[in-house]
Design a protein around this motif. Sequence first.
Motif, PDB file in Angstrom:
ATOM      1  N   ALA A 229      41.339  30.687  19.715  1.00  0.00           N
ATOM      2  CA  ALA A 229      41.303  30.158  18.598  1.00  0.00           C
ATOM      3  C   ALA A 229      42.146  28.858  18.516  1.00  0.00           C
ATOM      4  N   MET A 230      43.304  28.752  19.406  1.00  0.00           N
ATOM      5  CA  MET A 230      44.129  27.589  19.454  1.00  0.00           C
ATOM      6  C   MET A 230      43.433  26.672  20.187  1.00  0.00           C
ATOM      7  N   LEU A 233      40.458  25.088  18.110  1.00  0.00           N
ATOM      8  CA  LEU A 233      41.188  24.299  17.062  1.00  0.00           C
ATOM      9  C   LEU A 233      41.603  22.868  17.900  1.00  0.00           C
ATOM     10  N   LEU A 237      39.668  19.310  16.401  1.00  0.00           N
ATOM     11  CA  LEU A 237      40.470  18.271  15.641  1.00  0.00           C
ATOM     12  C   LEU A 237      40.507  17.096  16.707  1.00  0.00           C
ATOM     13  N   THR A 396      49.300  16.610  15.456  1.00  0.00           N
ATOM     14  CA  THR A 396      48.919  17.952  15.378  1.00  0.00           C
ATOM     15  C   THR A 396      48.381  18.191  16.830  1.00  0.00           C
ATOM     16  N   LEU A 400      49.778  21.129  19.079  1.00  0.00           N
ATOM     17  CA  LEU A 400      48.987  22.202  19.632  1.00  0.00           C
ATOM     18  C   LEU A 400      48.696  22.224  21.004  1.00  0.00           C
TER      19      LEU A 400
END
Length: 432
Positions: A229-230, A233, A237, A396, A400
């Motif tokens: 999931a990371m 993301l 992004l 961000t 991450l």
Amino acid sequence: MPVASWVERCRQLSGCRAGEGRALFWSFCGFFFLLAGYYVLRPVREEMGVVIGPENLQWAFSLTLGGMLAIVPLYGWAASRLSRRRLLLTVFGCTTTVLAAFQAWIAGGVPLPAALALFVWISVFNLVVVSLFWTVMADSFEHAQARRLFGMIAAGGSTGALIGPTITALSVHAVGVHGLLLVAAALILSSLLCVLRVRGPNAHGGSGQPVGGSVFAGLAEVVGSPYLAMIALLAVLQSVVGTFVYFEQARLVKAAALTAESRTQLFAMLDLGVNLLALALQAVVAGRLMQRLGLGITLAVVPLLLTLPLAALAAMPALATVLCIQVVARAGGHGLLRPAREALFTAVDREPRYKAKNVIDTLLSRAGDALGGWLYAIAGLATTGVALAAIPGVLTLAWLGLQLGNRYRRQAAAPTGEGGTGRPAGDSPTAG
């Protein structure tokens, strides 16, 4: 220089060790031909974008997302039933067949439906075949091998990305825009022949078998795994931020009132600068950075570097600054972020590698493009506002990247059944 000395220097530069040379060579060549073919097609896609019109590109991005929604279940079905060899033959074979069909469609002119369909298809095919290529790489190399060799394999793609536009520039007047589609098809078939010969030094017998599972297993894997999931993301992004900059570039280029020839020359010079810098990063920097500082730092470097030109853009809105941001973002993305992100998948099992990875690289990446396009259109920000909105996004991304580096280290070290790969030990991972 004696041949033996030259070979030894190449090995030192690439990080290649005994027994890895054959797999590295065919991987390098496979990615070279694949991206050469894509970069023959990239100017064709940009020309289709002109036919569609810059003011309608958000619709083209949305249709691309729709194409991904249709392709991902088909790919999941194929990956669950076909061996690696048959999956490669199916995906690459369909790609070249569709190129031949488009060539016949636009040979006598380019109607709007053909322009829209070709723009969407090139955007979809690029992510699917590149994702499959890197999946095969992650299936063929171990953790530490990936950190040493993926930068050099990516350099093969960047070398092809230099040759592709050159082929286009030299041959387009002779073969026409439609003829370039057949040139690209020949290069993609050459890539297939190379990739079929790749078998990593530590690959085991199961690496060529169907991965099994359901069609929607990829989506389930992403939802059910914090690690995946990371990564998802991060991909979304990155696409949103990239789309903001891409749309702002298109707006400022149009406002500059350049001729079509000048725009084409500008984009060609931009691609050349991006690909040259990406090649240098992949061949010299990426492997060393991943080995010495780990994947987390490698993933965070480019987003942190982007804060400086974005701040400059906010203070001094100008096309030259946007182009500088594009060079840093795209070259850093190809040269550092992509090899590091691909290395993350060496710490997951085969089914997520073939299915969740494809969902992330295709469907979710294009969802990020569509989201970024509509956010840009709805917000209606000036250049300064776009820059200020992008800065929190890249910060961000850096955060991450660091978090993923830590999770990768734990994931790669976990024994079978606890989130590890369940593959032979090979070189044990050291840095995260």
